[in-house]
Write a protein that holds these residues in place. Structure first.
Motif, short mmCIF file in Angstrom:
data_model
loop_
_atom_site.label_atom_id
_atom_site.label_comp_id
_atom_site.label_asym_id
_atom_site.label_seq_id
_atom_site.Cartn_x
_atom_site.Cartn_y
_atom_site.Cartn_z
N LYS A 1 0.96 -1.17 -0.11
CA LYS A 1 0.19 0.29 -0.20
C LYS A 1 0.66 1.23 0.46
O LYS A 1 0.43 2.56 -0.88
CB LYS A 1 -0.88 -0.30 1.02
N THR A 2 1.98 1.10 0.81
CA THR A 2 2.71 1.94 1.26
C THR A 2 3.46 2.84 -0.65
O THR A 2 3.56 3.91 -0.91
CB THR A 2 4.14 2.00 1.50
N ILE A 3 4.24 1.69 -1.06
CA ILE A 3 4.91 1.48 -2.33
C ILE A 3 3.71 2.00 -3.93
O ILE A 3 4.48 2.61 -4.46
CB ILE A 3 5.31 0.19 -2.73
N MET A 4 2.96 0.90 -3.95
CA MET A 4 2.01 1.37 -4.78
C MET A 4 0.71 2.38 -4.97
O MET A 4 0.78 2.78 -5.13
CB MET A 4 1.59 -0.37 -5.29
N GLU B 1 12.82 10.97 -2.52
CA GLU B 1 11.16 11.28 -3.27
C GLU B 1 12.36 10.14 -4.26
O GLU B 1 10.85 9.86 -4.84
CB GLU B 1 11.02 12.82 -3.67
N GLU B 2 12.65 10.31 -4.78
CA GLU B 2 12.97 9.65 -6.29
C GLU B 2 12.99 8.24 -5.82
O GLU B 2 13.17 7.41 -6.74
CB GLU B 2 14.79 9.97 -6.31
N LYS B 3 13.63 7.85 -4.32
CA LYS B 3 12.77 6.32 -4.18
C LYS B 3 12.12 5.61 -4.25
O LYS B 3 11.70 5.00 -4.49
CB LYS B 3 14.22 5.97 -2.84
N LYS B 4 11.39 7.05 -3.57
CA LYS B 4 9.99 5.84 -3.49
C LYS B 4 9.23 6.34 -5.01
O LYS B 4 8.39 4.84 -4.91
CB LYS B 4 8.80 7.62 -2.82
N ALA B 5 9.78 6.67 -5.53
CA ALA B 5 9.30 6.55 -7.09
C ALA B 5 9.22 6.04 -7.74
O ALA B 5 9.13 4.50 -8.37
CB ALA B 5 9.21 8.45 -8.13
N SER B 6 10.79 5.69 -7.71
CA SER B 6 11.35 3.71 -8.23
C SER B 6 10.82 2.83 -8.35
O SER B 6 10.58 1.68 -8.54
CB SER B 6 12.82 4.36 -8.22
N ALA B 7 10.35 2.92 -6.66
CA ALA B 7 10.32 2.27 -5.68
C ALA B 7 8.46 0.90 -6.65
O ALA B 7 8.42 -0.17 -6.12
CB ALA B 7 9.94 2.17 -4.23
N LYS B 8 7.87 2.05 -7.35
CA LYS B 8 6.73 1.86 -8.11
C LYS B 8 7.03 0.74 -8.61
O LYS B 8 6.52 0.07 -9.76
CB LYS B 8 6.02 2.79 -8.75
N LYS B 9 8.10 0.20 -9.82
CA LYS B 9 8.50 -0.13 -10.41
C LYS B 9 10.07 -0.92 -10.58
O LYS B 9 9.78 -1.95 -11.00
CB LYS B 9 8.88 0.98 -12.41
N THR B 10 11.27 -0.24 -9.61
CA THR B 10 11.93 -1.25 -9.41
C THR B 10 12.02 -1.44 -8.67
O THR B 10 11.82 -0.83 -7.53
CB THR B 10 12.97 0.15 -10.91
N PRO B 11 13.14 -2.98 -8.38
CA PRO B 11 13.14 -3.17 -6.90
C PRO B 11 14.64 -1.75 -6.19
O PRO B 11 14.99 -1.82 -6.98
CB PRO B 11 14.33 -4.48 -6.89
N PRO B 12 14.50 -1.62 -4.42
CA PRO B 12 15.37 -1.12 -4.52
C PRO B 12 16.91 -2.08 -5.05
O PRO B 12 17.10 -2.62 -4.86
CB PRO B 12 15.07 -0.43 -3.29
N ARG B 13 17.61 -1.03 -4.76
CA ARG B 13 19.19 -1.17 -4.86
C ARG B 13 19.81 -1.56 -2.90
O ARG B 13 19.53 -0.98 -2.98
CB ARG B 13 19.54 -0.32 -5.40
N ASP B 14 20.68 -2.97 -3.70
CA ASP B 14 20.94 -3.38 -2.32
C ASP B 14 21.78 -2.49 -1.99
O ASP B 14 23.32 -3.47 -2.06
CB ASP B 14 20.61 -4.95 -2.24
N TYR B 15 22.18 -1.32 -1.24
CA TYR B 15 23.18 -0.38 -1.30
C TYR B 15 24.05 -1.21 0.50
O TYR B 15 25.47 -1.70 -0.24
CB TYR B 15 23.32 0.64 -0.40
N ARG B 16 23.76 -1.79 0.77
CA ARG B 16 23.79 -1.97 2.44
C ARG B 16 25.47 -3.96 1.73
O ARG B 16 25.99 -3.86 2.02
CB ARG B 16 23.21 -2.65 3.30
N LYS B 17 24.17 -4.54 0.91
CA LYS B 17 24.79 -5.79 0.49
C LYS B 17 26.42 -5.67 -0.31
O LYS B 17 27.15 -6.63 0.02
CB LYS B 17 24.01 -7.29 -0.30
N GLU B 18 25.93 -4.86 -1.54
CA GLU B 18 27.44 -4.30 -2.18
C GLU B 18 28.44 -3.62 -1.02
O GLU B 18 29.41 -4.17 -1.93
CB GLU B 18 26.48 -2.91 -2.61
#
Length: 571
Positions: free
Chosen positions: A169-172, A258-275
């Motif tokens: 609900k939050t993302i979409m 805000e960019e991350k929120k918009a991007s999350a509707k279509k694309t899985p978030p980048r795994d900054y921590r794992k990298e």
């Protein structure tokens, strides 16, 4: 996510630059002094915590202080700041820079603390995603199916599904919310950055406040235009004593979010921590990761929080912290984005194992996929006599009903940890001219879940850069006011338990002289007891007087008093 005020982070953009504004801010049109949060209403006229009267009490009693170690789980700290360098904890069992785990705790060269969001190669996590985005895509394949059979689900499956639905609900969204105009945000940010560059050159200095800019005079047309562009958001949002660097830093972070929120509707978030970190995040027992860089990428938030607690008092520099005999242990676990439960759980355990008596946690989020790990760490701290202080959050929401993590309520249990204080943000009526209340307009609240209120608007403290200071606001600032008070009490009454310190802070809290505005509701007046457990704003003088009445030889009885009066069970 760092619990700075959404007044500093919440950009409201309605389609044109003149309408860009912060929801709350600091006003130049008041006479509220720097450090007002330390003052006394009767002596000074401001609704602070009466710290000078508290110190007068300890001197009259001829009490001697004992050093207290406070852990700050945050974004990092400027270890070289003039007001902090002498109070930063140094691990006495570690030889700096020799590349050896001298104290055999699993963390090499942890001289001033530890960085759980760093890599062994020295790189550090700065940005990260929302927890909602991480949860949504992690469970999407499992739950986003037409024929969902829940008949054989375990309790974990049920918990994960409820969490995933909330994340979805939050993302979409629900189709009715308005979206932020990212293109306009970028244009505004670009205009501010360009104007700032011109102004730095024209004013001959790299850092200045809105007040400095307001008094700056120029006949150059380009510079006059830059002044007009950059000064407007300072005046419109009453943040005239904020610096250009702090403004651009907070604005840039908001645009990034805000960019991350918009991007999350279509694309899985980048795994900054794992990298960067490269541990097994699904295994809580894989705990020896990270590095010893506790300053890292962006230490503004943690530096400000640390100064509130214990910046060196009486040295004639900058400002005074609350506690006068503390050491600050920095544990870096909070990125620009949502923190990870594993890092928080291990940060709490690190603090406990290395001698902290108080832990400040000025961060929070709406989901906690591994709450059981955090709960276990909280119970561990409770068993070892360590007090946890947490910021209530800045969404002017009722956290009796709205989720806010971490919290002291143990998962699938009626038990509530007894070593935990949740802090809302109070205010002096002069601090927010547009709201004028003893509560901060942005603060979360809750009759059951928020224990006390403490000053959180226009709090002056240390900023990165060695000699920098400035105002920030939020429950992020209110929590360390309480942590500083807890440390102060323990300095002079070191035999008190976390439950007794909590008892002193909450039972000495002073109700405001009138009804307060319910945060987020300009026209709704309530008693502070309607939106918090104690119904009061902390007061150091009253708290230390109460501490003096508690016998350290009668700790067991007083623990029982604390548990029965403020309840270690959820009501």
């Amino acid at each position: 996510m760092k619990q700075s005020s959404k007044g500093l982070l919440g950009i409201l953009l309605l389609g044109a630059f003149p309408l860009m504004m912060f929801a709350q801010g600091n006003s130049v049109k008041t006479e509220l002094p720097k450090g007002w949060h330390l003052l006394d209403k009767d002596q000074d006229g401001y609704y602070g915590i009466s710290i000078d009267k508290a110190y007068e009490f300890t001197r009259a009693k001829k009490l001697k202080s004992k050093q207290v170690l406070v852990a700050v789980i945050d974004s990092g700290v400027d270890t070289l700041h003039e007001d902090l360098k002498n109070i930063i904890w140094t691990n006495p069992r570690e030889i700096p820079g020799n590349g050896i785990d001298d104290d055999h705790n699993g963390y090499i060269d942890d001289v001033h603390g530890w960085n759980f969001i760093g890599g062994r190669d020295g790189h550090n996590v700065k940005d990260d995603a929302q927890e909602e985005a991480r949860v949504y895509y992690h469970f999407k394949q499992q739950f986003d199916v037409q024929q969902l059979d829940s008949s054989k689900w375990s309790q974990d499956d049920k918990d994960n599904y409820r969490m995933w639905v909330k994340a979805r609900k939050t993302i979409m969204g629900d189709g009715i919310e308005s979206s932020v105009d990212l293109l306009m945000l970028h244009r505004v940010l670009s205009a501010c950055v360009k104007s700032d560059s011109i102004l730095q050159q024209a004013m001959g200095k790299a850092e200045y406040t809105g007040n400095d800019l307001d008094t700056f005079q120029t006949a150059n047309p380009e510079t006059k235009s830059a002044k007009s562009v950059f000064l407007y958001p300072f005046k419109a949002n009453k943040i005239m004593d904020m610096t250009n660097k702090a403004f651009l830093n907070e604005f840039s972070e908001q645009v990034d979010q805000e960019e991350k929120k918009a991007s999350a509707k279509k694309t899985p978030p980048r795994d900054y921590r794992k990298e960067i970190v490269k541990d097994n995040e699904e295994d809580i027992n894989d705990r020896y990761y990270g590095n010893n860089d506790v300053m890292a990428e962006d230490p503004m938030h943690g530096t400000h929080v640390s100064g509130i607690i214990g910046a060196e008092r009486g040295n004639g520099k900058g400002m005074d912290g609350i506690a006068d005999n503390v050491r600050i242990m920095m544990i870096r676990a909070v990125p620009n984005g949502d923190e990870h439960d594993k890092d928080i759980a291990l940060a709490i355990r690190y603090a406990v194992d290395n001698g902290a008596r108080v832990i400040n946690m000025s961060f929070g989020k709406n989901l906690s996929p591994e709450k059981k790990w955090v709960d276990s760490a909280v119970r561990y701290a409770e068993s070892k006599g360590v007090l946890l202080i947490h910021a209530a959050g800045n969404d002017n929401a009722d956290v009796d009903t709205a989720d806010n993590f971490p919290n002291p309520n143990i998962l699938h249990s009626d038990y509530t940890a007894s070593n935990w204080i949740t802090v809302g943000a109070s205010s002096d009526p002069l601090a927010e001219p547009g709201f004028r209340s003893y509560t901060a307009s942005f603060s979360n609240y809750g009759k059951q879940e928020v224990d006390v209120f403490a000053p959180g608007t226009r709090i002056y403290s240390t900023l990165p850069g060695g000699k920098n200071y400035g105002n920030l606001q939020g429950t992020s600032m209110a929590a360390p006011v309480v942590a500083g008070l807890a440390a102060f009490i323990l300095e002079y009454y070191p035999g008190l338990s976390p439950q007794q310190v909590k008892y002193c802070i909450e039972h000495s809290a002073v109700p405001p002289p009138a009804k307060v505005k319910k945060p987020g509701a300009e026209d709704e007046m309530v008693n502070l007891s309607d939106i918090s457990r104690s119904g009061g704003i902390i007061n150091a003088y009253e708290a230390i007087k109460l501490a003096a009445t508690l016998s350290t030889t009668d700790a067991h009885r007083n623990d029982k008093i604390q548990r029965s009066t403020l309840s270690n069970k959820k009501d």
